[in-house]
Write an enzyme that holds these catalytic residues in place. Sequence first.
Site, mmCIF file in Angstrom:
data_model
loop_
_atom_site.group_PDB
_atom_site.id
_atom_site.type_symbol
_atom_site.label_atom_id
_atom_site.label_comp_id
_atom_site.label_asym_id
_atom_site.label_seq_id
_atom_site.Cartn_x
_atom_site.Cartn_y
_atom_site.Cartn_z
ATOM 1 N N SER A 179 -4.772 19.545 -10.202
ATOM 2 C CA SER A 179 -4.401 18.173 -10.542
ATOM 3 C C SER A 179 -5.613 17.247 -10.631
ATOM 4 C CB SER A 179 -3.407 17.629 -9.513
ATOM 5 O OG SER A 179 -3.941 17.703 -8.196
ATOM 6 N N ASP A 423 -2.774 8.654 -0.312
ATOM 7 C CA ASP A 423 -3.323 9.795 -1.057
ATOM 8 C C ASP A 423 -4.825 9.574 -1.225
ATOM 9 O OD1 ASP A 423 -4.141 11.690 -2.878
ATOM 10 O OD2 ASP A 423 -2.593 11.264 -4.373
ATOM 11 N N HIS A 426 -6.492 12.285 -4.789
ATOM 12 C CA HIS A 426 -6.497 11.938 -6.211
ATOM 13 C C HIS A 426 -7.131 10.572 -6.437
ATOM 14 C CE1 HIS A 426 -3.188 14.905 -5.721
ATOM 15 N NE2 HIS A 426 -3.722 15.395 -6.839
#
Length: 444
Positions: A179, A423, A426
Site C-alpha cells: 500500500s 495511522d 501511510h
Amino acid sequence: MIPSSSSPSPSPSPSSSTSSSLSLSLSSHRAYIPLSVVTALICTCALMVLLFTEKVTSLSSFSIFRLISCANRDALPKYRIGSGEYRPEIDDDRFEFDPEECNDTARGKWVFNASLRPLYSARSCAYLEKQVTCKRNGRPDSDYLHWEWQADDCYLPKFKPEVALKKLRGKRLMFVGDSIQRGQWMSFVCMVQSIIPKDQKFLSRSPSRSHLIFRAKEYNTTIEFYWAPFLVESNTDQHIISDPNKRILRIDSISKHAKIWKGVDLLVFNSYIWWMSGPLINSLWGSFANGEEGYEGLDRMTAYRLALKTWANWIDSAIDPNRTRLFFTTLSPTHIKSEDWGNKNGIKCYNETKPAMKVTRSWVDRMPDVVSSIVKKMRVPVTFINITQLSEYRVDGHVSVYGESRGKVLTEEQRADPLRYADCIHWCLPGVPDTWNRILYAYL
C-alpha cells in the site's frame, strides 16, 4: 531548524576597487591576474578544444554543460541553513540531473516554502483513495504541504508533468509492492493527469483490484500498480488477510506475479511493511494447490532474504536490461514512538505539524542491508530510489487520524483515540510521496 549533513559556506563578494585594480595592472611590474579571469580563460580554451574535436551540431547544450564544469552545482544559489531562507527553484535546462554526480539525493534538508503549491489536490485528482486524502478528511493544518526537499550536493529537477509524459511516451511504468507503493503510484498519476484532457485518460482495474492501470491515450502510455506486498506469492495476494498469523508465503515462487511484469519498460518495486508483522514468517515450499499444511515459521530476515533471492533470480533470467529499467524504493519509515524524535509526551505521530529535527531509532533494521547485498550480485542493474533518510524527518506527513477505518473516514470519537487509530505508516497526499516521485522523475 531542520538538520543537515553539511553547511554551505557563503558565496564570496566581488571586489569593489575596480579602478585601483586597473591602475595596478598598468603600472606595476608584478601585474595581478584575477582568479576569475584565469578560470574564464581555462573554460574558453576547453570549449575551443571541444569545438575542434567534435562537430558543433552533434552537441546539445546539455553535453556542453556536462563536460565543462563552469556551470555546475556550485553555481546554485546558496541559503543559510536554519534561517528559514528559501532557495528558489532554478528552471534551467543547463542544470541537467547527472546520476553519476548526484548519487545521493537523500542527503539534504527540508526547507519551508510558503509559495510551494502541490501539482494536485483531492478535488483536482479523482484517483486518490479516501485513506490518504487528509485535507478532505478534516486535517486542519496545511504547513505539511509546503516543505520542499533540497539535496545538498546536486540540483533535483522540478517535476514537469508534460516532460514526464513525453519521457514515458509509448512505455509502461509499473509500481509493484504494497500500500505504500500504491500511494506512490497515486501520487505519480495525480502529478501528471492534470494536463491530460478528460477524454484522453482512463483508469481500469482487475476484478480483485490487484492491478490498477491508468492510461494516457495521447501519449500511448500506462502508469500501473500491481499488488504484491511480499513480491513472492502468498495467500493474501487476492483477498487481504488481516491476521499476520494466518498469512502464508510461497517463498520460492514468483511466476504468478512475474507474468504481469513481463514486457514492462520501467518497474519500480518495494517490499517492507508487510514483513514487520512478527519475528517469524509462515513459509511454504511447493504449490498452494497441494494444501497449506506444509509451511514452517522462518526467521523474518531469513524469509526476507529467500524471497528477494527468488525475485532477483527471476529478474536476472527474464529481464532484458536493454529494454526494461529496474528501480527499488527503499523502506518507508514509520513513526510509532514519539520518543524517537524527542517528543516524550506525544502519541505516535498524532498532532505533529512540522518535520522533526532529529530522529533516533532505538533499533537498527537490517532489511535494507539484505536488499543491497542481493542487488549487488544481480546481472540486471537496479537503481535505488532512496527515500528512507529524507522521509525519516517527516513525522508530520502521515495520515494520523485523518484517514479511514474499514472503508470509512474516522469519526470524531475515533480521532479522539489516536493511540488506537492514528495511522503513522501511510502518508497524506499530496505530501511526502510527491518528493519520492520527483527523485524517480530525475532518473527517467
